[in-house]
Design an enzyme around this catalytic site. Structure first.
Site, short mmCIF file in Angstrom:
data_model
loop_
_atom_site.label_atom_id
_atom_site.label_comp_id
_atom_site.label_asym_id
_atom_site.label_seq_id
_atom_site.Cartn_x
_atom_site.Cartn_y
_atom_site.Cartn_z
CG HIS A 240 -97.94 1.63 64.83
ND1 HIS A 240 -97.37 1.56 63.58
CD2 HIS A 240 -97.97 0.36 65.29
CE1 HIS A 240 -97.05 0.30 63.31
NE2 HIS A 240 -97.41 -0.45 64.33
CB CYS A 241 -100.76 4.30 60.65
SG CYS A 241 -101.04 6.04 61.06
CB ALA A 242 -96.82 5.69 57.96
N GLY B 158 -98.95 8.30 62.36
CA GLY B 158 -99.78 8.38 63.56
C GLY B 158 -100.73 9.54 63.59
CB SER C 91 -102.97 4.90 64.14
OG SER C 91 -102.25 6.09 63.87
#
Length: 203
Positions: free
Chosen positions: A140-142, A144, A148
């Site tokens: 994930h990231c912020a 997605g 990511s």
């Protein structure tokens, strides 16, 4: 705007389609241009939720999914790769998840100038080791869709010998993604490198 966690499994036929990218060992893989990639990404339906299974036991998600420790526990997630480690609003860390989840943080910024390529192989290895040991992985990231997503594309290219185009096609079956232009350029370089070294086309 994503509002629910969608965790539908990847259909076996879809997985086979992703894997069976070519039967011709002599095929020269198409290296897309940046413009071609952007057209492919932007023309896809913008459908995504807080988390989607884009490969068996591999989930691509956002901060909402990453922060839901109970939800991750119920899902059986054993590994978390946070592509927004140390960034604003990201709670991800080894302390946050405790000893039941293995954590790997990539302190990436979603900026075209950020060199995400230095994390392609370490992140791919983290995912590979988790999946081959029977684990479930959240990347994930912020939101997605960029940081990511780029790392998952690199994983599919490195460990499953998919071209960049086929990797994108595979992930797009389950989630809309749009890595920034800098990450796309870095993925094109990886695509060319894997083709030149014979990793692809040998299957």
């Amino acid at each position: 705007k994503p509002d629910t966690v969608c965790l539908s499994p990847l259909d076996p036929e879809e997985e086979e389609k992703c894997r069976s990218v070519t039967k011709d060992s002599e095929r020269v893989w198409e290296i897309p241009s940046l413009q071609e990639l952007e057209e492919i990404l932007l023309s896809a339906p913008t459908s995504f939720s807080h988390g989607d299974e884009v490969w068996p036991n591999l989930y691509l998600g956002d901060l909402v999914m990453a922060h839901d420790k109970l939800g991750l526990w119920k899902l059986g997630v054993t590994h978390v790769l946070n592509a927004a480690h140390g960034k604003l609003c990201s709670k991800g860390s080894e302390d946050f998840y405790g000893t039941t989840v293995k954590y790997y943080g990539v302190p990436a910024s979603d900026q075209p100038t950020f060199d995400l390529s230095s994390f392609f192989y370490p992140a791919a290895e983290f995912i590979h080791q988790a999946l081959t040991s029977g684990g479930k992985v959240l990347v994930h990231c912020a939101v997605g869709v960029s940081r990511s997503a780029a790392l998952i594309l690199a994983y599919l290219m490195i460990h499953h010998h998919l071209s960049l185009l086929n990797s994108i096609c595979c992930v797009q079956q389950k989630r809309w993604i749009c890595p920034n232009t800098g990450f796309l350029r870095q993925l094109i370089v990886l695509d060319r490198k894997l083709q030149d070294t014979g990793v692809k086309g040998s299957k």
